[in-house]
Design a protein around this motif. Structure first.
Motif, PDB file in Angstrom:
ATOM      1  N   ILE A   1      60.633  46.608 113.133  1.00 28.14           N
ATOM      2  CA  ILE A   1      61.319  47.725 113.781  1.00 28.14           C
ATOM      3  C   ILE A   1      60.847  47.831 115.230  1.00 28.14           C
ATOM      4  O   ILE A   1      59.643  47.760 115.510  1.00 28.14           O
ATOM      5  N   ALA A   2      61.791  48.006 116.147  1.00 29.15           N
ATOM      6  CA  ALA A   2      61.475  48.235 117.558  1.00 29.15           C
ATOM      7  C   ALA A   2      62.129  49.537 118.001  1.00 29.15           C
ATOM      8  O   ALA A   2      63.315  49.770 117.729  1.00 29.15           O
ATOM      9  N   LEU A   3      61.356  50.390 118.670  1.00 26.15           N
ATOM     10  CA  LEU A   3      61.849  51.650 119.209  1.00 26.15           C
ATOM     11  C   LEU A   3      61.784  51.578 120.728  1.00 26.15           C
ATOM     12  O   LEU A   3      60.710  51.403 121.298  1.00 26.15           O
ATOM     13  N   VAL A   4      62.937  51.717 121.386  1.00 22.64           N
ATOM     14  CA  VAL A   4      63.008  51.616 122.841  1.00 22.64           C
ATOM     15  C   VAL A   4      63.370  52.979 123.412  1.00 22.64           C
ATOM     16  O   VAL A   4      64.435  53.530 123.116  1.00 22.64           O
ATOM     17  N   GLU A   5      62.473  53.525 124.242  1.00 22.80           N
ATOM     18  CA  GLU A   5      62.715  54.830 124.856  1.00 22.80           C
ATOM     19  C   GLU A   5      63.531  54.692 126.133  1.00 22.80           C
ATOM     20  O   GLU A   5      63.683  53.590 126.689  1.00 22.80           O
ATOM     21  N   ALA A   6      64.047  55.798 126.631  1.00 24.38           N
ATOM     22  CA  ALA A   6      64.935  55.789 127.784  1.00 24.38           C
ATOM     23  C   ALA A   6      64.272  55.212 129.031  1.00 24.38           C
ATOM     24  O   ALA A   6      64.940  54.634 129.889  1.00 24.38           O
ATOM     25  N   ASP A   7      62.941  55.352 129.140  1.00 22.73           N
ATOM     26  CA  ASP A   7      62.239  54.815 130.305  1.00 22.73           C
ATOM     27  C   ASP A   7      61.823  53.360 130.132  1.00 22.73           C
ATOM     28  O   ASP A   7      61.113  52.801 130.974  1.00 22.73           O
TER      29      ASP A   7
END
Length: 315
Positions: A91-97
């Protein structure tokens, strides 16, 4: 053709979120499901660049079947090694920044018979390969010397081999003299056992890996750029990136760019930089096509800025 070997592939789910808040329910803005693993990503990037790729990888269970289907849909030839265990899911979580948080599962354990079948499949597929790219962590069951064995067998068959791994597996493989190794700054620091604060520190570390057996070192320094150190000299390069969307697979795309451009010299370094920069501008682990590249944003020089302080010092 570029043959890739991924001993521990994965099914990757990437979610884009506004911000990661621990202990709260977070609603994803987008979701992607991709075949994963460093060698798999190299195959995807090679194919996106218009070259033929063959992916050797152990696959098992429903996740493994989905990985094979996804690769086939992208025009990538798969040489599967059937295993009893299920292929891992990451699982990869990519934030807006652009901040990336990854959760990588350990993966299945390969039996002695599965390990030998993996090596035999690499041997069967290697005669037509311009390069063999061995990438990623080793699954449970494989000894740290496994990559060294692959390098030795590849050279015996006349193939060139690029290696992207870390830790003891990297150190063990150096004695077999791989043609290219591609550490990032943290992996380079770990290999030599000391922190890297400047570009000059990274150059010295790369030279040390060459003394230990690597013929060429392509070192990724993150936002600071990349180094190429080989018998012909040392080059440093950067690529302008206006906005980062996802770092997933950027290093793998960079290695693919290096190999499709011949795997040596400053032109190949420029290709690596262009592919890596293009990858971070794309969502999830999408690999860049030629239209996504911006060669004008790339700068390569033999005048290495050895005193330049790394933005993200490696320890």
């Amino acid at each position: 053709m570029i043959l890739t070997v991924t001993p521990n592939p994965s099914l990757d789910r990437t979610y884009e979120v506004h911000a990661l808040k621990r202990g709260e329910v977070i609603r994803a803005e987008t979701e992607r499901v991709d075949p994963g693993g460093k060698g798999v990503n190299v195959s995807r990037a090679v194919t996106a660049a218009g070259r033929r790729a063959v992916a050797v990888l152990p696959l098992g269970g429903a996740p493994g079947a989905l990985v094979a289907d996804l690769l086939d849909a992208q025009g990538i030839e798969v040489a599967p090694v059937p295993i009893a265990g299920a292929t891992r899911s990451n699982i990869a979580l990519v934030e807006a920044d652009g901040t990336l948080t990854k959760i990588n599962a350990p993966g299945p354990e390969l039996s002695a018979a599965e390990q030998e079948l993996l090596l035999e499949t690499v041997r069967e597929q290697s005669p037509d390969a311009d390069w063999i790219a061995c990438c990623g962590s080793l699954p449970r069951g494989l000894a740290p010397s496994w990559y060294a064995d692959v390098v030795t067998r590849a050279h015996a068959g006349g193939a060139r081999i690029a290696l992207d791994t870390s830790g003891r597996a990297l150190l063990e493989a150096l004695r077999a003299r791989p043609d290219v190794v591609k550490p990032n700054a943290e992996e380079l620091a770990e290999a030599v056992g000391r922190p890297l604060a400047t570009v000059g520190d990274a150059v010295k570390a790369a030279e040390e890996l060459r003394r230990w057996g690597a013929r060429t070192v392509l070192a990724s320094l993150g936002a600071d750029g990349q180094l190429l150190v080989d018998d012909a000299g040392t080059w440093f390069g950067t690529a302008r990136v206006d906005a980062v969307r996802s770092n997933v697979g950027a290093g793998d795309s960079s290695l693919a760019g290096f190999l499709v451009a011949g795997g040596s010299g400053p032109e190949a370094l420029a290709s690596a930089l262009a592919h890596g920069a293009a990858a971070v501008r794309l969502p999830g682990s999408v690999m860049p096509a030629p239209a996504d590249l911006d060669p004008a944003a790339v700068s390569v020089t033999a005048d290495v800025p050895v005193d330049r302080v790394l933005e993200e010092a490696a320890s």
